[in-house]
Design a protein around this motif. Structure first.
Motif, PDB file in Angstrom:
ATOM      1  N   GLY A   5       0.821  -1.193   0.000  1.00  0.00           N
ATOM      2  CA  GLY A   5       0.000   0.000   0.000  1.00  0.00           C
ATOM      3  C   GLY A   5       0.853   1.241   0.000  1.00  0.00           C
ATOM      4  N   SER A   6       0.195   2.372   0.137  1.00  0.00           N
ATOM      5  CA  SER A   6       0.900   3.642   0.143  1.00  0.00           C
ATOM      6  C   SER A   6       0.049   4.671   0.851  1.00  0.00           C
ATOM      7  CB  SER A   6       1.183   4.098  -1.299  1.00  0.00           C
ATOM      8  OG  SER A   6       1.538   5.459  -1.328  1.00  0.00           O
ATOM      9  N   SER A   7       0.708   5.599   1.505  1.00  0.00           N
ATOM     10  CA  SER A   7      -0.012   6.707   2.131  1.00  0.00           C
ATOM     11  C   SER A   7      -0.267   7.821   1.126  1.00  0.00           C
ATOM     12  CB  SER A   7       0.794   7.255   3.313  1.00  0.00           C
ATOM     13  OG  SER A   7       2.076   7.671   2.881  1.00  0.00           O
ATOM     14  N   GLY A   8       0.146   7.609  -0.111  1.00  0.00           N
ATOM     15  CA  GLY A   8      -0.144   8.559  -1.166  1.00  0.00           C
ATOM     16  C   GLY A   8       0.898   9.641  -1.340  1.00  0.00           C
ATOM     17  N   GLY A   9       2.048   9.519  -0.719  1.00  0.00           N
ATOM     18  CA  GLY A   9       3.077  10.547  -0.812  1.00  0.00           C
ATOM     19  C   GLY A   9       4.233  10.117  -1.679  1.00  0.00           C
ATOM     20  N   PHE A  10       5.445  10.512  -1.262  1.00  0.00           N
ATOM     21  CA  PHE A  10       6.644  10.195  -2.032  1.00  0.00           C
ATOM     22  C   PHE A  10       6.965   8.699  -2.024  1.00  0.00           C
ATOM     23  CE2 PHE A  10       8.165  14.716  -0.994  1.00  0.00           C
ATOM     24  CZ  PHE A  10       7.619  15.207  -2.168  1.00  0.00           C
ATOM     25  N   ASP A  11       6.325   7.931  -1.130  1.00  0.00           N
ATOM     26  CA  ASP A  11       6.599   6.495  -1.111  1.00  0.00           C
ATOM     27  C   ASP A  11       6.156   5.823  -2.403  1.00  0.00           C
ATOM     28  OD1 ASP A  11       4.054   7.145  -0.392  1.00  0.00           O
ATOM     29  OD2 ASP A  11       3.823   5.608   1.144  1.00  0.00           O
ATOM     30  N   VAL A  12       5.172   6.417  -3.114  1.00  0.00           N
ATOM     31  CA  VAL A  12       4.767   5.875  -4.414  1.00  0.00           C
ATOM     32  C   VAL A  12       5.940   5.965  -5.394  1.00  0.00           C
ATOM     33  CG1 VAL A  12       3.189   6.127  -6.364  1.00  0.00           C
ATOM     34  CG2 VAL A  12       2.367   6.502  -4.036  1.00  0.00           C
ATOM     35  N   ILE A  13       6.652   7.100  -5.377  1.00  0.00           N
ATOM     36  CA  ILE A  13       7.834   7.260  -6.227  1.00  0.00           C
ATOM     37  C   ILE A  13       8.883   6.221  -5.849  1.00  0.00           C
ATOM     38  CG2 ILE A  13       9.594   8.855  -7.020  1.00  0.00           C
ATOM     39  CD1 ILE A  13       6.730   9.699  -7.687  1.00  0.00           C
ATOM     40  N   GLY A  14       9.045   5.991  -4.531  1.00  0.00           N
ATOM     41  CA  GLY A  14      10.005   4.992  -4.062  1.00  0.00           C
ATOM     42  C   GLY A  14       9.667   3.604  -4.549  1.00  0.00           C
ATOM     43  N   VAL A  15       8.385   3.237  -4.514  1.00  0.00           N
ATOM     44  CA  VAL A  15       7.953   1.910  -4.972  1.00  0.00           C
ATOM     45  C   VAL A  15       8.187   1.746  -6.468  1.00  0.00           C
ATOM     46  CG1 VAL A  15       5.922   0.440  -5.313  1.00  0.00           C
ATOM     47  CG2 VAL A  15       6.283   1.564  -3.122  1.00  0.00           C
ATOM     48  N   ILE A  16       7.899   2.793  -7.247  1.00  0.00           N
ATOM     49  CA  ILE A  16       8.096   2.726  -8.694  1.00  0.00           C
ATOM     50  C   ILE A  16       9.573   2.514  -9.031  1.00  0.00           C
ATOM     51  CG2 ILE A  16       7.980   4.035 -10.852  1.00  0.00           C
ATOM     52  CD1 ILE A  16       5.469   5.400  -9.744  1.00  0.00           C
ATOM     53  N   LEU A  17      10.465   3.289  -8.408  1.00  0.00           N
ATOM     54  CA  LEU A  17      11.903   3.163  -8.667  1.00  0.00           C
ATOM     55  C   LEU A  17      12.434   1.817  -8.195  1.00  0.00           C
ATOM     56  CD1 LEU A  17      13.146   6.757  -7.742  1.00  0.00           C
ATOM     57  CD2 LEU A  17      12.783   5.788 -10.022  1.00  0.00           C
ATOM     58  N   HIS A  18      11.891   1.314  -7.065  1.00  0.00           N
ATOM     59  CA  HIS A  18      12.322   0.000  -6.571  1.00  0.00           C
ATOM     60  C   HIS A  18      11.902  -1.107  -7.538  1.00  0.00           C
ATOM     61  CE1 HIS A  18      13.231  -3.239  -3.793  1.00  0.00           C
ATOM     62  NE2 HIS A  18      12.007  -3.707  -3.985  1.00  0.00           N
ATOM     63  N   LYS A  19      10.724  -0.985  -8.112  1.00  0.00           N
ATOM     64  CA  LYS A  19      10.211  -2.017  -9.021  1.00  0.00           C
ATOM     65  C   LYS A  19      11.041  -2.112 -10.292  1.00  0.00           C
ATOM     66  CE  LYS A  19       6.052  -3.430 -11.542  1.00  0.00           C
ATOM     67  NZ  LYS A  19       4.624  -3.137 -11.810  1.00  0.00           N
ATOM     68  N   TYR A  20      11.464  -0.974 -10.834  1.00  0.00           N
ATOM     69  CA  TYR A  20      12.141  -0.971 -12.130  1.00  0.00           C
ATOM     70  C   TYR A  20      13.654  -0.879 -12.038  1.00  0.00           C
ATOM     71  CZ  TYR A  20       7.545  -0.503 -14.265  1.00  0.00           C
ATOM     72  OH  TYR A  20       6.255  -0.734 -14.660  1.00  0.00           O
ATOM     73  N   PHE A  21      14.173  -0.299 -10.932  1.00  0.00           N
ATOM     74  CA  PHE A  21      15.619  -0.123 -10.822  1.00  0.00           C
ATOM     75  C   PHE A  21      16.205  -0.770  -9.574  1.00  0.00           C
ATOM     76  CE2 PHE A  21      13.909   3.534 -13.156  1.00  0.00           C
ATOM     77  CZ  PHE A  21      14.611   3.420 -14.348  1.00  0.00           C
ATOM     78  N   HIS A  22      15.338  -1.397  -8.744  1.00  0.00           N
ATOM     79  CA  HIS A  22      15.759  -2.127  -7.539  1.00  0.00           C
ATOM     80  C   HIS A  22      16.518  -1.242  -6.547  1.00  0.00           C
ATOM     81  CE1 HIS A  22      14.441  -5.542  -9.832  1.00  0.00           C
ATOM     82  NE2 HIS A  22      15.405  -5.412 -10.709  1.00  0.00           N
ATOM     83  N   THR A  23      16.209   0.031  -6.533  1.00  0.00           N
ATOM     84  CA  THR A  23      16.779   0.926  -5.527  1.00  0.00           C
ATOM     85  C   THR A  23      16.017   0.739  -4.222  1.00  0.00           C
ATOM     86  OG1 THR A  23      15.282   2.716  -6.158  1.00  0.00           O
ATOM     87  CG2 THR A  23      17.418   2.625  -7.266  1.00  0.00           C
ATOM     88  N   PRO A  24      16.641   0.979  -3.071  1.00  0.00           N
ATOM     89  CA  PRO A  24      15.913   0.898  -1.803  1.00  0.00           C
ATOM     90  C   PRO A  24      14.714   1.841  -1.824  1.00  0.00           C
ATOM     91  CG  PRO A  24      18.266   1.056  -1.404  1.00  0.00           C
ATOM     92  CD  PRO A  24      18.072   1.296  -2.882  1.00  0.00           C
ATOM     93  N   VAL A  25      13.563   1.358  -1.365  1.00  0.00           N
ATOM     94  CA  VAL A  25      12.343   2.159  -1.408  1.00  0.00           C
ATOM     95  C   VAL A  25      12.522   3.481  -0.666  1.00  0.00           C
ATOM     96  CG1 VAL A  25       9.916   2.240  -0.704  1.00  0.00           C
ATOM     97  CG2 VAL A  25      10.864   0.132  -1.632  1.00  0.00           C
ATOM     98  N   SER A  26      13.269   3.439   0.432  1.00  0.00           N
ATOM     99  CA  SER A  26      13.386   4.627   1.271  1.00  0.00           C
ATOM    100  C   SER A  26      14.307   5.700   0.694  1.00  0.00           C
ATOM    101  CB  SER A  26      13.907   4.230   2.654  1.00  0.00           C
ATOM    102  OG  SER A  26      15.181   3.652   2.550  1.00  0.00           O
ATOM    103  N   LEU A  27      15.178   5.338  -0.275  1.00  0.00           N
ATOM    104  CA  LEU A  27      16.168   6.299  -0.769  1.00  0.00           C
ATOM    105  C   LEU A  27      15.541   7.528  -1.431  1.00  0.00           C
ATOM    106  CD1 LEU A  27      19.092   7.089  -1.227  1.00  0.00           C
ATOM    107  CD2 LEU A  27      19.088   5.698  -3.308  1.00  0.00           C
ATOM    108  N   PRO A  28      14.663   7.374  -2.443  1.00  0.00           N
ATOM    109  CA  PRO A  28      14.056   8.572  -3.032  1.00  0.00           C
ATOM    110  C   PRO A  28      13.176   9.319  -2.040  1.00  0.00           C
ATOM    111  CG  PRO A  28      13.045   6.582  -3.924  1.00  0.00           C
ATOM    112  CD  PRO A  28      14.245   6.142  -3.157  1.00  0.00           C
ATOM    113  N   MET A  29      12.505   8.581  -1.126  1.00  0.00           N
ATOM    114  CA  MET A  29      11.695   9.231  -0.098  1.00  0.00           C
ATOM    115  C   MET A  29      12.571  10.121   0.773  1.00  0.00           C
ATOM    116  SD  MET A  29       9.334   5.991   1.049  1.00  0.00           S
ATOM    117  CE  MET A  29       8.678   6.860   2.453  1.00  0.00           C
TER     118      MET A  29
END
Length: 282
Positions: A127-151
Motif C-alpha cells: 500500500g501507500s499513504s499517497g506521498g513520495f513512497d509511491v515514487i520509491g515503490v516505482i523506482l524500486h520495481k524498475y531499478f531495484h533501488t531501496p524504497v526509502s532512498l528517493p523518499m
C-alpha cells in the motif's frame, strides 16, 4: 489470507504513522516533508489555494502509481488517503506524550521510529499513504533501488526548503533519517539474504552438503588459485541470514582451509525467491 494480512499491515502502519504526527511532529512543530510540505512551498509562490495544489500533486502520483505499479496498489493508496486524516484527527485530541516536549531530541527519535515502522508496514502491505513512497515503490520495481532512498532525498529537500528555524530543521531531518533507516529494516524483516562464495578444493563434498542438508540452490564457477595456479570450483549460493552460521560450521568441518566470503544482498529475484520452485518457466 494474504490479502487480509496486507490490509491489517496497512491499517497498523497508518495508526503508527498518525501517532507520530499527532503525538509528536505536529505539536512540536518539527519540519515535515512529504507532498504536503511540497504543496506548502508551491503555495508560497503560486497564488492558488493549498488544497488545489495538494490535489494536483496527489492526482499525478495516483496516475503514476496506476500506470507503473498496478490497480490494487492504487486502491490501497486511496484507502490509506481516506483513513489517515481520521486517524490523525483522533490522535490529535490526546496529549499522552506531552512530557516529551521537554526533550525534543528524544521526541525526534521516537517520531522517526514510529514513522519508519508505520510507513514500512504500509509498504509491506503493498500500500501507500499517497506521498513520495509511491515514487520509491516505482523506482524500486524498475531499478531495484531501496524504497526509502528517493523518499529520504525528496523529504530532506522539502524540509530544507521550508526554511524553519535551525533547531526544528535539524529535528525534522533526524526524524526523516531514522524513518528511512527503519523502513528498510521493516521491509527486509524475514526476507534478508546474503551471498556466500566458497573457495575450496573440497567443492564436491561442500556442494552435496549444501544441496542435501540446507536445501539451498547454488552455482559453480570455474576458477584458478592465484599462488599454485591450480584449477578449482567456486561455489556461489544465496541464503537467508539464519542459515549462515550453520553453513560456515559445516563448510569448515569438511575443509578447515576453505576461503569463505559473505556479502549482504539488496534484492534476490528468480526461481525459489520471487518465482515459486513449482513453476516451470518454460
Amino acid at each position: 489470507m494474504k490479502k487480509t494480512l496486507s490490509y491489517l499491515e496497512i491499517i497498523l502502519g497508518l495508526v503508527l504513522t498518525a501517532a507520530a504526527f499527532g503525538f509528536i511532529i505536529v505539536p512540536q512543530s518539527f519540519s515535515a516533508g512529504g507532498v504536503t510540505g511540497l504543496s506548502i512551498l508551491v503555495h508560497r509562490i503560486v497564488p492558488i489555494s493549498l488544497s488545489l495544489i495538494l490535489l494536483f500533486f496527489n492526482i499525478i502520483i495516483f496516475i503514476l502509481g496506476w500506470i507503473f505499479v498496478g490497480k490494487e496498489f492504487i486502491f490501497k493508496t486511496l484507502m490509506s488517503s481516506f483513513l489517515f486524516p481520521f486517524i490523525l484527527d483522533f490522535f490529535s485530541h490526546f496529549n499522552y506524550l506531552q512530557e516529551l516536549q521537554k526533550d525534543p531530541l528524544l521526541s525526534a527519535i521516537l517520531a522517526g521510529l514510529l514513522l519508519g515502522c508505520g510507513s514500512g508496514l504500509v509498504l509491506r502491505g503493498n500500500g501507500s499513504s499517497g506521498g513520495f513512497d509511491v515514487i520509491g515503490v516505482i523506482l524500486h520495481k524498475y531499478f531495484h533501488t531501496p524504497v526509502s532512498l528517493p523518499m529520504y532525498i525528496l523529504d530532506t529537500t522539502v524540509i530544507l526548503l521550508q526554511g524553519n528555524d535551525l533547531m526544528h530543521l535539524l529535528y525534522g531531518l533526524t526524524v526523516i533519517f531514522l524513518c528511512s533507516y527503519i523502513i528498510n529494516k521493516v521491509l527486509s524483516f524475514g526476507k534478508a539474504h546474503s551471498k556466500i562464495m566458497i573457495f575450496s578444493h573440497q567443492s564436491r563434498k561442500i556442494r552435496k552438503m549444501l544441496l542435501t542438508e540446507f536445501d539451498t540452490g547454488l552455482t559453480i564457477l570455474k576458477g584458478e588459485s592465484g599462488y599454485y595456479e591450480e584449477d578449482m570450483d567456486i561455489i556461489v549460493t544465496i541464503t537467508s541470514y539464519d542459515k549462515i552460521s550453520n553453513i560456515k560450521k559445516a563448510v569448515y568441518t569438511i575443509d578447515p582451509f576453505a576461503f569463505v566470503v559473505i556479502e549482504d544482498v539488496h534484492a534476490v529475484l528468480g526461481k525459489g525467491y520471487t518465482i515459486s520452485r513449482e513453476k516451470d518457466p518454460s
